[in-house]
Design a protein around this motif. Sequence first.
Motif, PDB file in Angstrom:
ATOM      1  N   LYS A 153       0.835  -1.204   0.000  1.00 24.16           N
ATOM      2  CA  LYS A 153       0.000   0.000   0.000  1.00 24.16           C
ATOM      3  C   LYS A 153       0.870   1.256   0.000  1.00 24.16           C
ATOM      4  O   LYS A 153       0.595   2.215  -0.726  1.00 24.16           O
ATOM      5  CB  LYS A 153      -0.932  -0.014   1.207  1.00 24.16           C
ATOM      6  N   LYS A 154       1.916   1.265   0.818  1.00 29.34           N
ATOM      7  CA  LYS A 154       2.803   2.426   0.851  1.00 29.34           C
ATOM      8  C   LYS A 154       3.471   2.643  -0.505  1.00 29.34           C
ATOM      9  O   LYS A 154       3.625   3.785  -0.944  1.00 29.34           O
ATOM     10  CB  LYS A 154       3.847   2.273   1.950  1.00 29.34           C
ATOM     11  N   LEU A 155       3.845   1.563  -1.179  1.00 30.70           N
ATOM     12  CA  LEU A 155       4.435   1.684  -2.516  1.00 30.70           C
ATOM     13  C   LEU A 155       3.405   2.184  -3.519  1.00 30.70           C
ATOM     14  O   LEU A 155       3.720   2.996  -4.391  1.00 30.70           O
ATOM     15  CB  LEU A 155       5.046   0.349  -2.942  1.00 30.70           C
ATOM     16  N   TRP A 156       2.164   1.721  -3.408  1.00 26.62           N
ATOM     17  CA  TRP A 156       1.101   2.225  -4.280  1.00 26.62           C
ATOM     18  C   TRP A 156       0.953   3.740  -4.110  1.00 26.62           C
ATOM     19  O   TRP A 156       0.941   4.485  -5.084  1.00 26.62           O
ATOM     20  CB  TRP A 156      -0.228   1.523  -3.974  1.00 26.62           C
ATOM     21  N   LEU A 157       0.841   4.181  -2.864  1.00 28.29           N
ATOM     22  CA  LEU A 157       0.654   5.605  -2.594  1.00 28.29           C
ATOM     23  C   LEU A 157       1.847   6.421  -3.084  1.00 28.29           C
ATOM     24  O   LEU A 157       1.681   7.518  -3.628  1.00 28.29           O
ATOM     25  CB  LEU A 157       0.404   5.828  -1.107  1.00 28.29           C
ATOM     26  N   PHE A 158       3.047   5.876  -2.917  1.00 22.88           N
ATOM     27  CA  PHE A 158       4.254   6.555  -3.391  1.00 22.88           C
ATOM     28  C   PHE A 158       4.214   6.736  -4.906  1.00 22.88           C
ATOM     29  O   PHE A 158       4.395   7.845  -5.406  1.00 22.88           O
ATOM     30  CB  PHE A 158       5.496   5.754  -2.969  1.00 22.88           C
ATOM     31  N   TYR A 159       3.970   5.648  -5.623  1.00 21.49           N
ATOM     32  CA  TYR A 159       3.977   5.749  -7.086  1.00 21.49           C
ATOM     33  C   TYR A 159       2.782   6.532  -7.615  1.00 21.49           C
ATOM     34  O   TYR A 159       2.900   7.272  -8.594  1.00 21.49           O
ATOM     35  CB  TYR A 159       4.048   4.363  -7.731  1.00 21.49           C
ATOM     36  N   GLU A 160       1.653   6.410  -6.978  1.00 21.12           N
ATOM     37  CA  GLU A 160       0.445   7.100  -7.439  1.00 21.12           C
ATOM     38  C   GLU A 160       0.528   8.610  -7.201  1.00 21.12           C
ATOM     39  O   GLU A 160       0.202   9.399  -8.087  1.00 21.12           O
ATOM     40  CB  GLU A 160      -0.782   6.528  -6.717  1.00 21.12           C
ATOM     41  N   PHE A 161       0.961   9.021  -6.009  1.00 26.64           N
ATOM     42  CA  PHE A 161       0.863  10.433  -5.638  1.00 26.64           C
ATOM     43  C   PHE A 161       2.186  11.185  -5.601  1.00 26.64           C
ATOM     44  O   PHE A 161       2.211  12.372  -5.909  1.00 26.64           O
ATOM     45  CB  PHE A 161       0.145  10.571  -4.291  1.00 26.64           C
ATOM     46  N   ALA A 162       3.283  10.549  -5.222  1.00 27.92           N
ATOM     47  CA  ALA A 162       4.566  11.246  -5.175  1.00 27.92           C
ATOM     48  C   ALA A 162       5.250  11.225  -6.538  1.00 27.92           C
ATOM     49  O   ALA A 162       5.729  12.247  -7.016  1.00 27.92           O
ATOM     50  CB  ALA A 162       5.472  10.629  -4.115  1.00 27.92           C
ATOM     51  N   VAL A 163       5.262  10.064  -7.171  1.00 25.42           N
ATOM     52  CA  VAL A 163       5.928   9.921  -8.471  1.00 25.42           C
ATOM     53  C   VAL A 163       4.963  10.218  -9.617  1.00 25.42           C
ATOM     54  O   VAL A 163       5.359  10.671 -10.671  1.00 25.42           O
ATOM     55  CB  VAL A 163       6.520   8.494  -8.620  1.00 25.42           C
ATOM     56  N   ARG A 164       3.687   9.964  -9.375  1.00 25.00           N
ATOM     57  CA  ARG A 164       2.620  10.121 -10.381  1.00 25.00           C
ATOM     58  C   ARG A 164       2.807   9.175 -11.562  1.00 25.00           C
ATOM     59  O   ARG A 164       2.628   9.538 -12.710  1.00 25.00           O
ATOM     60  CB  ARG A 164       2.505  11.562 -10.845  1.00 25.00           C
ATOM     61  N   ASP A 165       3.146   7.953 -11.220  1.00 27.95           N
ATOM     62  CA  ASP A 165       3.254   6.875 -12.201  1.00 27.95           C
ATOM     63  C   ASP A 165       2.078   5.938 -11.944  1.00 27.95           C
ATOM     64  O   ASP A 165       2.142   5.042 -11.113  1.00 27.95           O
ATOM     65  CB  ASP A 165       4.591   6.146 -12.036  1.00 27.95           C
ATOM     66  N   ARG A 166       0.988   6.173 -12.668  1.00 22.91           N
ATOM     67  CA  ARG A 166      -0.245   5.417 -12.424  1.00 22.91           C
ATOM     68  C   ARG A 166      -0.084   3.941 -12.759  1.00 22.91           C
ATOM     69  O   ARG A 166      -0.739   3.093 -12.158  1.00 22.91           O
ATOM     70  CB  ARG A 166      -1.400   6.011 -13.233  1.00 22.91           C
ATOM     71  N   ILE A 167       0.774   3.608 -13.703  1.00 22.37           N
ATOM     72  CA  ILE A 167       0.952   2.203 -14.076  1.00 22.37           C
ATOM     73  C   ILE A 167       1.627   1.442 -12.935  1.00 22.37           C
ATOM     74  O   ILE A 167       1.134   0.406 -12.495  1.00 22.37           O
ATOM     75  CB  ILE A 167       1.737   2.084 -15.395  1.00 22.37           C
ATOM     76  N   LYS A 168       2.734   1.971 -12.440  1.00 21.86           N
ATOM     77  CA  LYS A 168       3.401   1.310 -11.308  1.00 21.86           C
ATOM     78  C   LYS A 168       2.519   1.347 -10.066  1.00 21.86           C
ATOM     79  O   LYS A 168       2.465   0.384  -9.306  1.00 21.86           O
ATOM     80  CB  LYS A 168       4.747   1.980 -11.019  1.00 21.86           C
ATOM     81  N   GLY A 169       1.844   2.463  -9.873  1.00 21.47           N
ATOM     82  CA  GLY A 169       0.948   2.570  -8.734  1.00 21.47           C
ATOM     83  C   GLY A 169      -0.131   1.503  -8.777  1.00 21.47           C
ATOM     84  O   GLY A 169      -0.425   0.863  -7.768  1.00 21.47           O
ATOM     85  N   ALA A 170      -0.707   1.295  -9.953  1.00 18.56           N
ATOM     86  CA  ALA A 170      -1.763   0.287 -10.112  1.00 18.56           C
ATOM     87  C   ALA A 170      -1.247  -1.115  -9.807  1.00 18.56           C
ATOM     88  O   ALA A 170      -1.967  -1.933  -9.225  1.00 18.56           O
ATOM     89  CB  ALA A 170      -2.338   0.348 -11.522  1.00 18.56           C
ATOM     90  N   GLU A 171      -0.013  -1.385 -10.172  1.00 19.43           N
ATOM     91  CA  GLU A 171       0.577  -2.706  -9.884  1.00 19.43           C
ATOM     92  C   GLU A 171       0.644  -2.943  -8.379  1.00 19.43           C
ATOM     93  O   GLU A 171       0.308  -4.021  -7.889  1.00 19.43           O
ATOM     94  CB  GLU A 171       1.975  -2.806 -10.497  1.00 19.43           C
ATOM     95  N   TRP A 172       1.077  -1.919  -7.634  1.00 19.80           N
ATOM     96  CA  TRP A 172       1.196  -2.070  -6.182  1.00 19.80           C
ATOM     97  C   TRP A 172      -0.170  -2.089  -5.515  1.00 19.80           C
ATOM     98  O   TRP A 172      -0.371  -2.788  -4.515  1.00 19.80           O
ATOM     99  CB  TRP A 172       2.094  -0.978  -5.604  1.00 19.80           C
ATOM    100  N   LEU A 173      -1.118  -1.335  -6.069  1.00 20.30           N
ATOM    101  CA  LEU A 173      -2.477  -1.364  -5.528  1.00 20.30           C
ATOM    102  C   LEU A 173      -3.063  -2.763  -5.667  1.00 20.30           C
ATOM    103  O   LEU A 173      -3.644  -3.302  -4.726  1.00 20.30           O
ATOM    104  CB  LEU A 173      -3.362  -0.343  -6.255  1.00 20.30           C
ATOM    105  N   GLU A 174      -2.894  -3.355  -6.834  1.00 19.13           N
ATOM    106  CA  GLU A 174      -3.421  -4.702  -7.044  1.00 19.13           C
ATOM    107  C   GLU A 174      -2.748  -5.703  -6.106  1.00 19.13           C
ATOM    108  O   GLU A 174      -3.400  -6.573  -5.539  1.00 19.13           O
ATOM    109  CB  GLU A 174      -3.247  -5.115  -8.503  1.00 19.13           C
ATOM    110  N   LYS A 175      -1.457  -5.540  -5.906  1.00 17.42           N
ATOM    111  CA  LYS A 175      -0.744  -6.442  -4.997  1.00 17.42           C
ATOM    112  C   LYS A 175      -1.275  -6.290  -3.567  1.00 17.42           C
ATOM    113  O   LYS A 175      -1.501  -7.280  -2.873  1.00 17.42           O
ATOM    114  CB  LYS A 175       0.759  -6.173  -5.050  1.00 17.42           C
ATOM    115  N   ALA A 176      -1.503  -5.048  -3.148  1.00 18.76           N
ATOM    116  CA  ALA A 176      -2.039  -4.818  -1.795  1.00 18.76           C
ATOM    117  C   ALA A 176      -3.421  -5.440  -1.654  1.00 18.76           C
ATOM    118  O   ALA A 176      -3.743  -6.025  -0.611  1.00 18.76           O
ATOM    119  CB  ALA A 176      -2.084  -3.319  -1.495  1.00 18.76           C
ATOM    120  N   ALA A 177      -4.240  -5.334  -2.691  1.00 19.92           N
ATOM    121  CA  ALA A 177      -5.573  -5.952  -2.668  1.00 19.92           C
ATOM    122  C   ALA A 177      -5.442  -7.471  -2.583  1.00 19.92           C
ATOM    123  O   ALA A 177      -6.140  -8.117  -1.795  1.00 19.92           O
ATOM    124  CB  ALA A 177      -6.373  -5.543  -3.901  1.00 19.92           C
TER     125      ALA A 177
END
Length: 121
Positions: free
Chosen positions: A37-61
């Motif tokens: 989840k922390k990696l999702w939030l990092f990539y989604e909001f700090a880096v703004r890489d929605r593709i990497k963020g989505a990968e981590w979000l799916e993993k957290a789910a």
Amino acid sequence: MENPGAPITPGMSFKLSKEEIIDYQKKSQDGDGEASKKLWLFYEFAVRDRIKGAEWLEKAAEQGLRDAEYSLAFDLSRQGSPRYDLEKAKYWATKAADRGEKLARGLLQEIKEIEERGDSK
């Protein structure tokens, strides 16, 4: 701090150091959903890489985080999303709702309405 006088942006609160990224990646590989989840939030909001963020979000789910299940369902249910997939959205919303996520119940209702209108593609 890079610029002590600069305002704090929302993305800055999710910023991670290289060491933290490596640590969270290791923890995630060991099944730690909070690390994913922390990696999702990092990539989604700090880096703004929605593709990497989505990968981590799916993993957290997949690792059983209720709020990640809901967030993934929400993302998959948005018709403008490149990841739009109503069947997967329903799956994840159901999992989150079964675990007590109240917002997921409303999302399931929205998905049902989309299906009833016939605009689920």
